[in-house]
Each structure stands twice: as C-alpha cells, then as structure tokens.
Write a protein that holds these residues in place. Structure first.
Motif, PDB file in Angstrom:
ATOM      1  N   ASN A  46       0.910  -1.255   0.161  1.00 47.69           N
ATOM      2  CA  ASN A  46      -0.053  -0.080  -0.076  1.00 47.69           C
ATOM      3  C   ASN A  46       0.797   1.292  -0.005  1.00 47.69           C
ATOM      4  O   ASN A  46       0.272   2.239  -0.598  1.00 47.69           O
ATOM      5  CB  ASN A  46      -0.870  -0.221   1.227  1.00 47.69           C
ATOM      6  CG  ASN A  46      -2.022   0.856   1.195  1.00 47.69           C
ATOM      7  OD1 ASN A  46      -2.610   1.166   0.191  1.00 47.69           O
ATOM      8  ND2 ASN A  46      -2.184   1.685   2.240  1.00 47.69           N
ATOM      9  N   CYS A 250      -5.618  -4.774  -0.422  1.00 49.54           N
ATOM     10  CA  CYS A 250      -5.872  -3.456  -0.479  1.00 49.54           C
ATOM     11  C   CYS A 250      -7.088  -2.805  -1.309  1.00 49.54           C
ATOM     12  O   CYS A 250      -7.720  -1.822  -0.979  1.00 49.54           O
ATOM     13  CB  CYS A 250      -4.480  -2.592  -1.116  1.00 49.54           C
ATOM     14  SG  CYS A 250      -2.966  -2.767  -0.271  1.00 49.54           S
ATOM     15  N   PRO A 261      -5.876  -2.380   4.071  1.00 44.39           N
ATOM     16  CA  PRO A 261      -5.261  -3.711   3.642  1.00 44.39           C
ATOM     17  C   PRO A 261      -5.511  -4.713   4.881  1.00 44.39           C
ATOM     18  O   PRO A 261      -5.670  -5.976   4.684  1.00 44.39           O
ATOM     19  CB  PRO A 261      -3.682  -3.471   3.604  1.00 44.39           C
ATOM     20  CG  PRO A 261      -3.514  -1.819   3.616  1.00 44.39           C
ATOM     21  CD  PRO A 261      -4.846  -1.096   3.923  1.00 44.39           C
TER      22      PRO A 261
END
Lengths: 320, 292, 248
Positions: A46, A250, A261
C-alpha cells in the motif's frame, strides 16, 4: 473519530491480540499468524501502490529475497538457535531486499502505469528463475533455516506473536508516512506526477524512497516467513498469487487507506482459511474471483465505498 | 561459425512462434488499449486443447489449430462482452489490469484442476525427424511450427489490410468516438478483436505444444513473452509482432547458447527494460498513434 | 521596479525542424504584472514550458534570480521561486482543496514558513477558503482556476506564471480573478500571465509582451501595445477599435 476513541480501540486490540492465543486452538492461532503476515504484506504494498499510485504486480520478489537472504546467511555463518539468532538474518533479509529495490528503482520508476506494473511482474519472474536455476542460490534444491522457537513454546504461538509485533510496527510506519510530508508527496505523485513536480516536490527521490521502504517491509516479512517454513524452495516464497493477494487486500479494504489492507486481508483469509479451508485446490480461483468481483462491484474498496445507487453510475464508456 | 549460424537459425525459428503467440496480445493492446494478462492462459489453453484432440481423436496438432482457434474465438468474444467490458466501464486502467490478472489466476487454476499440474508435450509422428542442410540441422517440428506461424501472420495481415472488419478495427483504434459516430459498432469490433486475438493465441498454443513442454503454470511466461514482443516491435501490427518475436527468439537463443539456459529470461527482460527506457514505442512504433 | 527577476536571451525552441520560439529575449522586473499575448499558436504556452523546464531550450538562455536555469529540474525551479498555474487546471482530484493547497505549502520555496498559515493565506487570497474541505474533483471550472492559482501561490513564489487564468470564466468570475491576481502581486509576487481576454489584459497588466509565430513583436504598456501598428496588423488583423471586448 477522535483521538481518544482510536487510542482506546488500539489498546483493546493490543490486549485482545496478547491474550487470544490462550483462548483459541492451535489451528486458529495459525490462521491468525497467516493473517498478520498477509496484512503486513498489504500494508507494505500500500505504501507504494496505494499512497504513491505505483501498482507493483511483482512484490513477491521481496518476500523471496528476504527469505533466501536469511537462509544463505545461516548457511554461511552457521546458525545459532533461540529467538535472538534470527535477528541478524532477518534484518539482513530486509536490507538486501531494500538494496535490490534501490538498484532496480532508477530504471523501473521511469515507467508509469501499466508498464511499471508489468515490469515488476517481469522482475519477480526473472529473479525467481535465477534463484531456481543458478546453482549457488540453491533455490532448486531448497534451503534450511534452523528453528528459533524457544523450547517448550508452541511453534504457532511463537510466530503468532512475532508477526503481530511486526504488523504493528508496519502499521505504525504506514501511519507515520501517511501524515508526514513524505506521505503528502506520495499522494501528489499518485494524483498527478507532473503537477507535483511543478509544486516543488522532488518526485524521483520520494518515489524511490517509497519503493525501497515498501521492499524493506516485505523483505522483513519474507525473512520471518522463511524461518516459519524451516525448509523452502524457490516457488514456496516467490509466489505469483501473493503478488496478486497484496493488491487484492488493498483493493478490498480500500486502497491508500491505513487500515484498508488489514481489513481486506481479514476478509479474504476468513473466506479462504475458515469458510473454505478444505478446498486447498481452489484457493487461486477463489482469490481471483474475489478480485474480479470486488473491482466490478465496489471499485473503491470497503472503506471508500459509497454504495452505488441505481441511476448514479459514473458516466463512462458512452451509451449502450 | 557454424555454431553461431545454427544458434541464429534456432533463434529465428523460435522467434516465429513468439511472434504468433504475441500478435493477439498486441492487437488488443493496440485497438482497445488494454493489457490482457489473460493472454498466456489462452495460449496454454490452446496447447491443452490440441493435446486433448490429439490423444482422444488422433487429430494432428496442426489440423486441430482450426477447432482450437474456433473454440477460443468464442471464449475471447464472450470474455470481452462480459468481464472486460464491465471492468473498463467501471474501473481505472490499473484496476482493469488487476481484473485480467485475477481472471488469469482463475483460469490457470481451472486448467490445473482439469489437466493436473504435470508438464505435458504433444508428440506427433514427425516429432523426431530433422533435416540436414549442409552443416546445419533443422528439427522438423520447428520448421513446421515456423511455417504455420508465418501463414497465420500473413493471414492476419491480409485480414487487417483488405477486409471491412480490418479497416473498422483500425478506425476504432485511432478514433473510437469518431468511429462510433460514423456508425461503426465499436462494441462488436472490440469483441471481434478479442475473439481473433484469443483464436490466434490458441492456434499458437497448438504449435507450442509440439515444440516445447508446457503446463498451466507456464501461462505467465507466455504473457510476459507477449508483452516483451510488443515492447520490442511496437504495438498493434503483425509486422511489429514479427520483428519483436524474431528479436526475442534470437536473444533467447544466443543467451541459452553462450551464457546458459538459466539466464534466458533474465536476458530477455534486461533487453525489455532497456527498450522501454530508450524507445518506448518499439522499433516499428505504434501505427495507431502514440497516445497509448 | 528595478531589479530584473527573470530574463531570457535569444530563447529558441525547435521541434523537429519547426521553430516554435525564435530568438525571443525578455526582462521581467520585480513587482510588476506582465502580460504575454499573441494569436493562437504564437508559442505563448511553449515559452512558459521552456521557462518552467518542461522542454529543454534549443539555444539561448534563461536566467532567474541571477541563476542560469539550464537543465535544472522542474521541482528545483519551483523551489527557487518559480510557480506556474496551468491553462487546463490539473487538480489532485481525490484530495480536498485544503490538501491540494497544502502540498504546495509543504514543498515549494523553502524557508521558515508555517504550512497551515501559508495554506490558509493562499485559500483566502484566491477566495476559495469556504470550499476547503471539498474534493477537488467536484469543483466547477471557475473554482478550479482559483485552486490552480492558490496551489501555485502556496509555494510562495517570487514569480507566478499564469497561463490564461481567465479562460472559460464568466465576467463576474473574470473580475474576481483579476482582483485575486492584483492581491497576489500586492503581496509581493511578480505575475506574468498569458491571456486572451483583452479587457482583462489591458485592465490588469503594467506591461505587455506580444509574440507572433514564435517571434517577439512588441513590448510596452497596454496603451502602446494596443496602438502598435505591427501588433494590430499581425495579431489582430483589424483596427484597434474592433478589439474583441471579451473572448470566451
């Protein structure tokens, strides 16, 4: 939500995580251990994919490098035992993974969008192939790591705590990144890289920093994962489905959000491990189907979804 | 010297197959602007189908290219009209890419369940023949493979240049909106493009089946190969795919001969990255404009 | 109005044989509002692109605050105090207005600055403070223009290059934009703007540079420029009396 509520929730979560192993059986501890590991991967992906908008389709390469580095170090210097013996190899795994990212960052980060995504897919394939086929890397025959679990402690409980601590650490880093100058730079890069430059953001430097940070985080998880396996070959750590999983966590939870996430990983693992634990053959398919479904039904992820009302579909693609 | 020429010859023959396996991927990229990560699965599915036809019906893989192509045409058509169309009308480019990635996983899993995880090959009677041309040796299968690839690529070139469908496809690639306004059914052309692309991938799979071992897991390699061919040769034209394919074949062949077969993927990839940095539109450029 | 902030000498840009900017020289002094006008395709945006570093020069040189820009990266030019507002607004659509502007305030020209205060000031001066918490993707054209200026101003520029800040605005919005650019100038930032709207240009600018087909045609006060025969012939093609009052 105000600060107090968040602090309180965090404290409750911490206590819960600490006492949970006393309450549930070994199977569920193992599932939770995989959950912490997976959520950590999502959090790491992420940073680059969610914050900076550079979607990597080959992040599993860092898991592999982390795990193999730890094993090679063990083989060269002889492995000790006990939990402290894993500190150095794990740190080395994280660092080498970061170093590798630093080396490939310069050419790869010049690519954007699709090209970057697929170039990363290529990187993961190539590195896996090299580790597998070049004999000094020993990926083909496999490598061993001695168990660092203290005698008397159940294995799954040991890794449960380690992965829980690491996940907390990664979340802390991600939280710090998101609210810092660094995070703002990444968001600007994601939204419009050229304009970010025009506003004085040294985009090259920040992209590279995000790439390396993300790789270090995944490398760290990978090295510990290597220990938890004990013995592994190339394709037990260079796994394409993980590259996809990181993205999926994600996407499902909410890309670019702090907790997205984690929520995504929780959902997927609940589905695959708990509900469909018996259908090992189908995991690839289930994950794939989930991705497709999520993107088609709620492109923003759970944390971002404004549920689509009929007639409020974004106008794209023209008339039927 | 003989070794070098033999290696070159092998590389060119391999390259012809790469070109055919990639041309559909290139077409979709050029016309619709989508990177189809399911492409490798179509190739491998073609190989499995050819294997099935061969073991069950005794049909020669070269002949089975026809039914395999027809089946995959249908699959490609349906795939575009459902999943792909939904994805591009709802999600970002990256998200559509993830959808094709996810679909590749699903289909790969299906192939594994159906045919098992083992590596397979198709071995028709001419598998073990080879021809000697002076000091050089040419495997019969490779020659046959190269020949069929060339025929199919030529056929596609004619299709694009001479037929109404080909012209429509080029129009859609260059100016989707204008094409739609002037009465072309853009959706139908997108579906046709996917169908043709999948059919060619399937046909190439039938050929690959007799030349190389394959398994469901090798789909990624074929998707990546197709991507590399497109980057080397340029997007959207059979000629570009041919140039890219031959180049890739040569790189593969030389690397395997002089540096060891373990390094072929790495070498191919290195060339890919250099190419992306130095000449992002490929050697022949993109006939459909540079905006993609 | 003495110190020269930005100067170009023999600035030339060729794109594959086509000369887009041909031997243009200019001096922009500190503290003024300058105009850059010329017919469509004269090379106005190209000139701004050269100054901000989007394209390298073919020949000539540009000096900003005593430093030759050469091939200095785009972000370094901004950190030196050169900001640019685009003709087509390029917001960060998923971020709020405040966040958009904060990016400029966090980066931009270094020095001791309070990010929150700079952000607030930039929102105030452009008159979009009341929209601070809205997402940029939801704004109207007029507000997007203001955001474009606000974000550039937040980088605390010494010189602001504004590319057609009034294009597509209605008369009221144009009025507001003119007021906003004056406020920016009064706060100490030199402004150089490309503008089609002759009324806005003559109204706001202290001096105007005219280019046509890549060449510099004239420079002077709005009054001088409007009455310059060459300008009338080449740029307007019509007598000064027929000047379009407002080009949408």
């Amino acid at each position: 939500m105000n600060r107090l509520v968040i602090l309180l929730l965090t404290a409750v979560a911490a206590v819960l995580v600490a006492v949970l192993p006393m309450l549930v059986g070994p199977y569920y501890i193992r599932v939770l251990q995989i959950f912490f590991f997976s959520a950590g991967l999502g959090v790491a992906w992420n940073i680059l994919g969610g914050y900076a908008g550079y979607w990597s389709f080959g992040h599993t390469v860092s898991i592999g490098i982390g795990a193999f580095t730890a094993a090679w170090l063990g083989m060269i210097f002889g492995a000790g035992s006990g939990p402290w013996s894993m500190v150095l190899p794990v740190i080395a795994g994280a660092l080498l993974s970061g170093l590798f990212a630093l080396v490939i960052a310069y050419p790869l980060l010049r690519l954007r969008g699709t090209y970057f995504a697929i170039a990363m897919l290529g990187v993961s394939q190539v590195v896996a192939e090299l580790v597998n086929n070049v004999s000094i890397f020993q990926g083909g025959i496999g490598v061993f790591l001695p168990s660092p679990v203290p005698s008397g402690m159940p294995v799954e409980r040991f890794y449960y705590y380690i992965f829980a601590v690491v996940l907390s650490l990664l979340l802390l880093i991600s939280w710090w990144v998101k609210r810092s100058r660094f995070g703002y730079a990444l968001l600007a890069i994601r939204e419009d890289e050229d304009t970010a430059m025009m506003l004085g953001v040294p985009t090259e430097r920040y992209k590279m920093a995000a790439f390396v940070l993300s790789a270090v985080m995944v490398g760290l998880l990978g090295a510990i994962y290597g220990y938890s396996l004990g013995y592994f070959t190339t394709y037990s750590v260079f796994r394409l489905d993980w590259s996809l999983n990181m993205i999926v966590f994600c996407l499902i939870g909410g890309i670019g959000t702090l907790m997205g996430p984690v929520i995504g990983a929780a959902l997927i693992l609940f589905l695959t491990q708990v509900l469909l634990g018996g259908f090992l053959d189908l995991h690839l398919m289930i994950t794939g189907a989930l991705v497709v479904a999520v993107i088609l039904i709620m492109p923003g992820g759970i944390l971002r979804t404004r549920w689509r009302l009929p007639g409020r579909k974004p106008a794209r693609g023209g008339a039927e | 010297m003989t070794l070098f020429l033999q290696t070159t010859l092998n590389g060119l023959m391999l390259g012809g197959i790469y070109a055919l396996a990639a041309v559909g991927f290139s077409l979709i990229f050029g016309v619709i602007g989508i990177v189809n990560l399911t492409h490798g699965v179509f190739v491998i599915a073609g190989a499995y189908l050819a294997l099935l036809f061969y073991t069950e019906l005794g049909l020669d893989p070269l002949l089975s290219m026809l039914p395999v192509g027809a089946l995959l045409f249908a699959v490609g058509w349906v795939y575009q009209r459902t999943i792909i169309d939904w994805a591009i009308s709802r999600a970002s480019v990256e998200a559509s890419l993830v959808v094709t990635f996810g679909m590749a996983m699903i289909l790969r899993n299906l192939l594994q369940l159906w045919f098992g995880p083992d590596v397979q090959t198709i071995t028709p009677f001419y598998s073990f023949f080879s021809i000697s041309l002076g000091p050089f040796r040419v495997d019969m299968v490779r020659l046959v493979a190269l020949g069929s690839s060339m025929v199919l690529l030529l056929g596609l070139t004619l299709l694009l240049a001479r037929t109404h469908f080909g012209r429509a496809m080029r129009a859609v690639a260059q100016q989707p909106l204008a094409a739609a306004l002037s009465g072309l059914n853009v959706k139908r052309i997108h579906a046709m493009t996917f169908g043709v692309s999948a059919a060619l991938a399937g046909a190439s799979g039938a050929i690959i089946g007799i030349v190389q071992p394959f398994s469901a897991a090798s789909e990624v390699a074929w998707t990546l190969n197709a991507f590399m061919v497109v980057v080397l040769g340029g997007v959207g034209s059979p000629a570009g795919a041919l140039v890219g394919g031959l180049l890739l074949g040569l790189i593969n062949s030389y690397t395997a001969q002089y540096f060891g077969p373990a390094l072929t993927q790495a070498a191919m990839f290195l060339v890919l990255v250099l190419m992306l940095l130095l000449r992002p539109t490929g050697l022949l450029g993109n006939p459909y404009g540079e905006s993609r | 109005m003495s110190e020269i902030l930005l100067s170009g000498r023999g600035v030339t840009k060729k794109f594959r044989g086509l000369t887009a900017i041909d031997d243009v020289s200019f001096d922009i002094p500190h503290g003024a509002i300058y105009g850059l006008i010329g017919p469509n395709g004269a090379g106005k945006s190209t000139l701004f692109n050269l100054i901000t570093g989007y394209h390298p020069l073919t020949s000539g040189s540009i000096t900003f605050r005593g430093k030759v820009l050469g091939n200095m990266p785009i972000y370094r030019r901004n950190q030196l105090g050169l900001a640019r507002a685009f003709q087509i607004a390029k917001p960060f659509p998923a971020l709020t207005l405040a966040e958009n502007v904060r990016v400029g305030a966090m980066f931009g020209r270094p020095g001791d600055k309070n990010v929150e205060r700079t952000t607030q000031e930039a929102l105030d001066v452009t008159g979009i403070a009341h929209l601070a918490q809205r997402r940029a993707g939801e704004l109207t054209v007029g507000d997007l223009r203001k955001l474009e200026i606000a974000r550039a101003v937040a980088t605390r520029p010494v010189l602001l290059l504004a590319d057609e800040p009034c294009a597509g605005l209605n008369p009221t919005e144009t009025e507001e934009m003119v007021r906003c650019l004056r406020a920016v100038r009064d706060a100490g930032t030199t402004v150089w703007l490309v503008e089609h709207d002759m009324k806005a240009v003559t109204n706001i600018c202290d001096r105007i540079i005219v280019i046509d087909a890549g060449k510099k045609l004239a420079e002077g006060t709005p009054h001088e420029v409007v009455n310059n025969k060459e300008v009338i012939a080449a740029y307007l093609g019509t007598p000064a009396a027929d000047l379009p009052a407002h080009t949408p």
